[in-house]
Design an enzyme around this catalytic site. Sequence first.
Site, short mmCIF file in Angstrom:
data_model
loop_
_atom_site.label_atom_id
_atom_site.label_comp_id
_atom_site.label_asym_id
_atom_site.label_seq_id
_atom_site.Cartn_x
_atom_site.Cartn_y
_atom_site.Cartn_z
N HIS A 284 0.84 -1.21 0.00
CA HIS A 284 0.00 0.00 0.00
C HIS A 284 0.87 1.26 0.00
O HIS A 284 1.73 1.41 0.86
CB HIS A 284 -0.84 0.06 1.28
CG HIS A 284 -2.00 -0.85 1.31
ND1 HIS A 284 -3.28 -0.45 1.01
CD2 HIS A 284 -2.09 -2.17 1.62
CE1 HIS A 284 -4.11 -1.47 1.14
NE2 HIS A 284 -3.42 -2.52 1.51
N HIS A 327 -4.30 0.19 11.52
CA HIS A 327 -3.50 1.41 11.53
C HIS A 327 -3.69 2.18 12.84
O HIS A 327 -4.77 2.19 13.41
CB HIS A 327 -3.92 2.29 10.35
CG HIS A 327 -3.08 3.49 10.13
ND1 HIS A 327 -1.71 3.44 10.01
CD2 HIS A 327 -3.41 4.80 9.99
CE1 HIS A 327 -1.24 4.66 9.81
NE2 HIS A 327 -2.25 5.51 9.81
N GLU A 333 -8.69 11.43 12.40
CA GLU A 333 -9.44 11.24 11.16
C GLU A 333 -10.95 11.25 11.40
O GLU A 333 -11.48 10.38 12.10
CB GLU A 333 -9.05 9.91 10.51
CG GLU A 333 -7.55 9.76 10.26
CD GLU A 333 -7.18 8.35 9.83
OE1 GLU A 333 -8.08 7.49 9.75
OE2 GLU A 333 -5.98 8.10 9.60
N TYR A 342 -17.92 1.72 1.68
CA TYR A 342 -16.48 1.86 1.89
C TYR A 342 -15.85 0.48 1.98
O TYR A 342 -16.35 -0.40 2.69
CB TYR A 342 -16.22 2.67 3.16
CG TYR A 342 -14.77 2.88 3.48
CD1 TYR A 342 -13.90 3.43 2.54
CD2 TYR A 342 -14.25 2.55 4.73
CE1 TYR A 342 -12.56 3.63 2.83
CE2 TYR A 342 -12.92 2.75 5.04
CZ TYR A 342 -12.08 3.29 4.07
OH TYR A 342 -10.75 3.48 4.37
N HIS A 358 -11.69 8.54 14.34
CA HIS A 358 -10.57 7.81 14.94
C HIS A 358 -9.52 8.86 15.30
O HIS A 358 -8.82 9.38 14.42
CB HIS A 358 -10.01 6.77 13.97
CG HIS A 358 -11.04 5.80 13.48
ND1 HIS A 358 -11.19 5.47 12.16
CD2 HIS A 358 -11.99 5.10 14.16
CE1 HIS A 358 -12.18 4.60 12.03
NE2 HIS A 358 -12.68 4.36 13.23
N HIS A 364 -7.56 1.45 14.34
CA HIS A 364 -8.69 1.24 13.46
C HIS A 364 -8.25 0.43 12.25
O HIS A 364 -7.06 0.20 12.03
CB HIS A 364 -9.32 2.57 13.02
CG HIS A 364 -8.37 3.54 12.41
ND1 HIS A 364 -7.47 4.28 13.15
CD2 HIS A 364 -8.16 3.90 11.11
CE1 HIS A 364 -6.78 5.07 12.36
NE2 HIS A 364 -7.16 4.85 11.11
#
Length: 426
Positions: A284, A327, A333, A342, A358, A364
């Site tokens: 990623h 993460h 966020e 999503y 978050h 999360h």
Amino acid sequence: MENKYLSGFGNHFSSEARPGALPQDQNSPQKAPLGLYPEQLSGSAFTAPRAQNLYTWLYRLRPSVMHKAFKPLKELTQKTFFKPQHTNPNQMRWNALPETNGHFLEGIRTVCGNGSSHEQKGIHVHLYSFNKGMENRYMMNADGDFVIVPQTGSLQVKTELGFIEAEPGEIVLVPRGMKFQVNPLNSPRCTGYIGENFGHPFHLPELGPIGANGLAHRRHFLTPVAAFEDKEGAFELIGKFNGELWSAEMNHAPLDVVAWHGNYCPFKYDLRKFNTINTVSFDHPDPSIFTVLTSASDTPGTANVDFVIFPPRWMVAEHTFRPPYFHRNIMSEYMGLIYGEYDAKTAGGFMPGGGSLHNFFSAHGPDAETFEKASKADLQPNKIQNTMAFMFESRVPYMVTDFALQKGFIQEDYQDYWQSFKKNFK
């Protein structure tokens, strides 16, 4: 067909609704053309560096100072712009805003935020739901920029510089200090999100090794051409000053700018034109590759606010867990969903019109159902379609309002979506 918009981000534009309304060679001649009044609107300090200096010269029917004294609107303030005051380390998620009746301002509800206009940093996140036009009411927000994110229903956003139409999938930015009005456009009800940025004005992020192309392109940002209202009668200007709403009576409509030139402008942007950058090998890239706009802080490389989107895109990474990974982040966020699903929350709960928070270092990631599916998926090229999520990411933790903690609005079972993970270690 007459063009209603000027293309570009940060450009110095010139526009006139009547030929000859813009003066030549001087900003403030002894007598402006057509009997207009010159007025400068400054979005930065006069002495800001040239590349960051924001201003627009307005040529209007009457000067802006022509209104009666402002009087406090305490009841409307207490109903709409709530004060974020509760620190909460928990992962939080909310349902869509319950329907409210009235015009745009009456339908605003603050969910969370940090900083303030007094500090000139931070952001507050609001939801809106309304079903009536503002009619003879107008707003001027002295506190910050409004980033309006429609979720259902198309909007007409009238500003001093011209008129904007926007639908879900587009955003509208109204700069701090500019008068405006928001109305439904062929929609019985409009709902959506607002990011109120108190800090440095939004600009496009640097592209670095990406090069000249990618992400949001300057030419896709559209500023309205000059348009004005020449109306007399009973009008109300509602000003927001340091979190409080105030009302001033006027005998004319305040959107009476016939011509203008400058770079302090409202605009709209179609999120569907965002040129997504992603991996074509494995693993990623960080989600910062989805940044549309950024507001700088006093720490280089660390934003006051980033506006980030998660649009339709191809997923082709091999040997990779493709949904967003687990993460913990130094940034905080707030995420909303405009439409679709999503890809990290396929088990439900994160719904269009809702949101999640978050805060910094709050763990999360994907729910258990998504993790199981993605861990076993056949990794053929796959296109994520019919979705548009976004995020207001801030360096400062968000506090939440009393309104955000109400039963039926906050989802009290949010943590349950992560409780069924199994220990697979052998």
